[in-house]
Design a protein around this motif. Sequence first.
Motif, PDB file in Angstrom:
ATOM      1  N   LYS A   1      -5.632   9.034  -6.942  1.00  0.00           N
ATOM      2  CA  LYS A   1      -4.899   9.279  -5.708  1.00  0.00           C
ATOM      3  C   LYS A   1      -5.869   9.159  -4.537  1.00  0.00           C
ATOM      4  N   ILE A   2      -5.663   8.136  -3.734  1.00  0.00           N
ATOM      5  CA  ILE A   2      -6.445   7.969  -2.515  1.00  0.00           C
ATOM      6  C   ILE A   2      -5.626   8.608  -1.403  1.00  0.00           C
ATOM      7  N   TYR A   3      -6.301   9.377  -0.553  1.00  0.00           N
ATOM      8  CA  TYR A   3      -5.570  10.160   0.451  1.00  0.00           C
ATOM      9  C   TYR A   3      -5.606   9.506   1.830  1.00  0.00           C
TER      10      TYR A   3
ATOM     11  N   PHE B   1      -1.409  -5.149   1.145  1.00  0.00           N
ATOM     12  CA  PHE B   1      -1.690  -4.017   0.250  1.00  0.00           C
ATOM     13  C   PHE B   1      -2.511  -3.001   1.032  1.00  0.00           C
ATOM     14  N   HIS B   2      -2.400  -1.744   0.666  1.00  0.00           N
ATOM     15  CA  HIS B   2      -3.283  -0.749   1.286  1.00  0.00           C
ATOM     16  C   HIS B   2      -4.373  -0.337   0.300  1.00  0.00           C
ATOM     17  N   LEU B   3      -5.327   0.405   0.829  1.00  0.00           N
ATOM     18  CA  LEU B   3      -6.490   0.761   0.015  1.00  0.00           C
ATOM     19  C   LEU B   3      -6.102   1.565  -1.235  1.00  0.00           C
ATOM     20  N   GLY B   4      -5.065   2.387  -1.114  1.00  0.00           N
ATOM     21  CA  GLY B   4      -4.589   3.158  -2.272  1.00  0.00           C
ATOM     22  C   GLY B   4      -4.063   2.242  -3.366  1.00  0.00           C
ATOM     23  N   ASN B   5      -3.296   1.222  -2.995  1.00  0.00           N
ATOM     24  CA  ASN B   5      -2.801   0.251  -3.989  1.00  0.00           C
ATOM     25  C   ASN B   5      -3.978  -0.406  -4.698  1.00  0.00           C
ATOM     26  N   TYR B   6      -4.959  -0.792  -3.910  1.00  0.00           N
ATOM     27  CA  TYR B   6      -6.086  -1.527  -4.492  1.00  0.00           C
ATOM     28  C   TYR B   6      -6.914  -0.621  -5.407  1.00  0.00           C
TER      29      TYR B   6
ATOM     30  N   ASP C   1      11.895  12.142  -3.032  1.00  0.00           N
ATOM     31  CA  ASP C   1      11.167  11.923  -1.775  1.00  0.00           C
ATOM     32  C   ASP C   1      11.753  10.771  -0.982  1.00  0.00           C
ATOM     33  N   LYS C   2      11.951   9.635  -1.681  1.00  0.00           N
ATOM     34  CA  LYS C   2      12.382   8.441  -0.961  1.00  0.00           C
ATOM     35  C   LYS C   2      13.815   8.571  -0.475  1.00  0.00           C
ATOM     36  N   SER C   3      14.670   9.219  -1.265  1.00  0.00           N
ATOM     37  CA  SER C   3      16.062   9.341  -0.818  1.00  0.00           C
ATOM     38  C   SER C   3      16.154  10.355   0.317  1.00  0.00           C
TER      39      SER C   3
ATOM     40  N   VAL D   1      -1.804   2.450 -13.387  1.00  0.00           N
ATOM     41  CA  VAL D   1      -1.090   2.842 -12.156  1.00  0.00           C
ATOM     42  C   VAL D   1      -1.834   3.997 -11.488  1.00  0.00           C
ATOM     43  N   GLY D   2      -1.379   4.353 -10.293  1.00  0.00           N
ATOM     44  CA  GLY D   2      -1.866   5.551  -9.618  1.00  0.00           C
ATOM     45  C   GLY D   2      -1.110   6.782 -10.106  1.00  0.00           C
ATOM     46  N   GLU D   3      -1.643   7.936  -9.733  1.00  0.00           N
ATOM     47  CA  GLU D   3      -1.095   9.218 -10.181  1.00  0.00           C
ATOM     48  C   GLU D   3       0.409   9.367  -9.855  1.00  0.00           C
ATOM     49  N   ASP D   4       0.832   8.791  -8.728  1.00  0.00           N
ATOM     50  CA  ASP D   4       2.235   8.947  -8.312  1.00  0.00           C
ATOM     51  C   ASP D   4       3.223   8.338  -9.308  1.00  0.00           C
ATOM     52  N   GLN D   5       2.710   7.517 -10.213  1.00  0.00           N
ATOM     53  CA  GLN D   5       3.601   6.877 -11.187  1.00  0.00           C
ATOM     54  C   GLN D   5       3.630   7.591 -12.538  1.00  0.00           C
TER      55      GLN D   5
ATOM     56  N   ILE E   1       3.506  -4.467  -8.688  1.00  0.00           N
ATOM     57  CA  ILE E   1       3.331  -3.977  -7.316  1.00  0.00           C
ATOM     58  C   ILE E   1       4.453  -4.523  -6.445  1.00  0.00           C
ATOM     59  N   GLN E   2       4.897  -3.723  -5.507  1.00  0.00           N
ATOM     60  CA  GLN E   2       6.016  -4.131  -4.654  1.00  0.00           C
ATOM     61  C   GLN E   2       5.562  -5.057  -3.526  1.00  0.00           C
ATOM     62  N   PRO E   3       6.412  -6.033  -3.216  1.00  0.00           N
ATOM     63  CA  PRO E   3       6.087  -6.933  -2.117  1.00  0.00           C
ATOM     64  C   PRO E   3       6.751  -6.467  -0.828  1.00  0.00           C
TER      65      PRO E   3
ATOM     66  N   ILE F   1      -2.131  14.422   1.954  1.00  0.00           N
ATOM     67  CA  ILE F   1      -1.071  13.532   1.453  1.00  0.00           C
ATOM     68  C   ILE F   1      -1.687  12.218   0.978  1.00  0.00           C
ATOM     69  N   LYS F   2      -0.970  11.555   0.045  1.00  0.00           N
ATOM     70  CA  LYS F   2      -1.534  10.297  -0.476  1.00  0.00           C
ATOM     71  C   LYS F   2      -1.416   9.209   0.582  1.00  0.00           C
ATOM     72  N   MET F   3      -2.368   8.287   0.557  1.00  0.00           N
ATOM     73  CA  MET F   3      -2.265   7.127   1.432  1.00  0.00           C
ATOM     74  C   MET F   3      -1.053   6.333   0.963  1.00  0.00           C
ATOM     75  N   SER F   4      -0.165   6.047   1.887  1.00  0.00           N
ATOM     76  CA  SER F   4       1.068   5.370   1.488  1.00  0.00           C
ATOM     77  C   SER F   4       1.647   4.645   2.684  1.00  0.00           C
ATOM     78  N   LYS F   5       2.299   3.521   2.396  1.00  0.00           N
ATOM     79  CA  LYS F   5       2.779   2.709   3.513  1.00  0.00           C
ATOM     80  C   LYS F   5       3.864   3.444   4.295  1.00  0.00           C
ATOM     81  N   SER F   6       4.608   4.331   3.625  1.00  0.00           N
ATOM     82  CA  SER F   6       5.693   4.979   4.353  1.00  0.00           C
ATOM     83  C   SER F   6       5.312   6.360   4.898  1.00  0.00           C
ATOM     84  N   ALA F   7       4.443   7.082   4.204  1.00  0.00           N
ATOM     85  CA  ALA F   7       4.176   8.455   4.646  1.00  0.00           C
ATOM     86  C   ALA F   7       2.981   8.566   5.584  1.00  0.00           C
TER      87      ALA F   7
HETATM   88  N1  AQP Z   1      -2.625   6.514  -2.391  1.00  0.00           N
HETATM   89  C1  AQP Z   1      -2.673   5.943  -3.583  1.00  0.00           C
HETATM   90  N2  AQP Z   1      -3.671   6.231  -4.434  1.00  0.00           N
HETATM   91  C2  AQP Z   1      -3.746   5.646  -5.660  1.00  0.00           C
HETATM   92  N3  AQP Z   1      -2.835   4.756  -6.101  1.00  0.00           N
HETATM   93  C3  AQP Z   1      -1.810   4.428  -5.303  1.00  0.00           C
HETATM   94  N4  AQP Z   1      -0.763   3.588  -5.437  1.00  0.00           N
HETATM   95  C4  AQP Z   1      -0.013   3.628  -4.303  1.00  0.00           C
HETATM   96  N5  AQP Z   1      -0.551   4.493  -3.432  1.00  0.00           N
HETATM   97  C5  AQP Z   1      -1.670   5.005  -4.012  1.00  0.00           C
HETATM   98  C6  AQP Z   1      -0.522   2.755  -6.612  1.00  0.00           C
HETATM   99  O1  AQP Z   1      -0.353   1.419  -6.202  1.00  0.00           O
HETATM  100  C7  AQP Z   1       0.461   0.735  -7.178  1.00  0.00           C
HETATM  101  C8  AQP Z   1       1.496  -0.102  -6.475  1.00  0.00           C
HETATM  102  O2  AQP Z   1       2.407   0.777  -5.898  1.00  0.00           O
HETATM  103  P1  AQP Z   1       3.809   0.396  -5.343  1.00  0.00           P
HETATM  104  O3  AQP Z   1       4.191  -0.968  -5.690  1.00  0.00           O
HETATM  105  O4  AQP Z   1       4.705   1.525  -5.634  1.00  0.00           O
HETATM  106  O5  AQP Z   1       3.385   0.338  -3.870  1.00  0.00           O
HETATM  107  P2  AQP Z   1       4.000   1.049  -2.745  1.00  0.00           P
HETATM  108  O6  AQP Z   1       5.316   1.618  -3.137  1.00  0.00           O
HETATM  109  O7  AQP Z   1       3.892   0.054  -1.664  1.00  0.00           O
HETATM  110  O8  AQP Z   1       2.979   2.217  -2.543  1.00  0.00           O
HETATM  111  P3  AQP Z   1       3.198   3.336  -1.499  1.00  0.00           P
HETATM  112  O9  AQP Z   1       2.435   3.050  -0.304  1.00  0.00           O
HETATM  113  O10 AQP Z   1       2.925   4.606  -2.231  1.00  0.00           O
HETATM  114  O11 AQP Z   1       4.713   3.180  -1.151  1.00  0.00           O
HETATM  115  P4  AQP Z   1       5.715   4.265  -0.682  1.00  0.00           P
HETATM  116  O12 AQP Z   1       5.232   4.741   0.624  1.00  0.00           O
HETATM  117  O13 AQP Z   1       6.976   3.482  -0.603  1.00  0.00           O
HETATM  118  O14 AQP Z   1       5.715   5.325  -1.738  1.00  0.00           O
HETATM  119  C9  AQP Z   1       1.060   1.816  -8.061  1.00  0.00           C
HETATM  120  O15 AQP Z   1       0.421   1.800  -9.313  1.00  0.00           O
HETATM  121  C10 AQP Z   1       0.770   3.095  -7.328  1.00  0.00           C
HETATM  122  O16 AQP Z   1       0.587   4.185  -8.209  1.00  0.00           O
END
Ligand code: AQP
Length: 332
Positions: A185-187, A15-20, A111-113, A146-150, A8-10, A194-200
């Motif tokens: 995938k937590i939304y 951490f957000h609920l999606g990470n957990y 997406d990130k770039s 991992v989550g679906e995004d990986q 997991i990234q520091p 959209i997925k719950m994410s620290k950046s989006a």
């Molecule tokens: N919304 C989510 N639902 C389920 N799993 C999720 N993960 C992240 N978001 C969701 C999973 O969390 C783990 C750690 O991810 P990371 O280190 O890539 O964390 P992150 O980059 O900080 O997560 P974000 O918020 O998704 O970052 P950005 O916005 O930068 O893309 C992974 O296993 C990930 O699948």
Amino acid sequence: RPRVLSGIQPTAGSFHLGNYLGAVRQWVALQESHDAFYMVVDLHAITIPQDPAELRANTRLAAAQLLAAGLDPERCTLFVQSHVPEHAQLAWVMNCLTGFGEASRMTQFKDKSAKQGADRASVGLFTYPVLQVADILLYQANEVPVGEDQRQHIELTRDLAERFNGRFGDTFTVPSAYILKETAKIYDLQDPSIKMSKSASTPKGLINLLDEPKATAKKVKSAVTDTGTEIRYDVAEKPGVSNLLSIYSTLTGTGIAELEQKYVGKGYGALKTDLAEVMVEFVTPFRDRTQEYLDDPETLDSILAKGAEKARAVAAETLAQAYDKVGFLPAK
Ligand code: AQP
């Protein structure tokens, strides 16, 4: 015991609920049945500019949160990625096996770039998935929770493991993604498309576990729900309600069907009020435990030092094999 590895990234602090729910919760469960390696991926963090002091503090904070979530250093190996130089060393070999086009197809990079602006994105961000390949293969991991995004990155890992094995002889275990359907995938609470994410995510749509519990409760209560009144799990028709049901179900261990039953004839408000309470009960001790680990940085650092030592023993052996297969002359 089969082996798992994840990281997991520091970067964001909390951490957000999606990470957990998507990842860390599974890590805690898997330490009971697997030989588990978990790391704070600081090498990945610098693919996007970081303030050095903040990165250092956030690395400790990430480790503290992992322990607070239930990782037990007696049951798993917890370490910081940069403490194990073999990650960067194997990544170079993997970079040389990866096609430019293949790396260009990674949707997270796109997406990130795009967010950063194509000219600003670093080469590190581009090869980030290949570093992840090295992370996983070094430990001969069977599964990667991992989550679906990986998922796409795990597919790349499989492809590269097979490519290396095919070219140089059997060396790496070909891993599988370990993704639980309910929490894959937590939304975002304000935009369940959209997925719950620290950046989006919008600030109101993102649950940071270390936020004030009251603020968290408020976000849950103002979550966007769908038209109609019925509380039913239906991702296509009711994405907002379904997201809340998934979260509720996972945090309490109550089945979705049972929850649907519980809320027959009740409105969205009742569901949100109850879930807010569940969330407060979860985050309050989590925050306290995290703080306890942070208050004792010596213990925290010593856990990480021991973890790095255990991780290095495994990583060094795999790297030596890989370097030998590639044809590097051993150093005398
Ligand atoms: N919304 C989510 N639902 C389920 N799993 C999720 N993960 C992240 N978001 C969701 C999973 O969390 C783990 C750690 O991810 P990371 O280190 O890539 O964390 P992150 O980059 O900080 O997560 P974000 O918020 O998704 O970052 P950005 O916005 O930068 O893309 C992974 O296993 C990930 O699948």
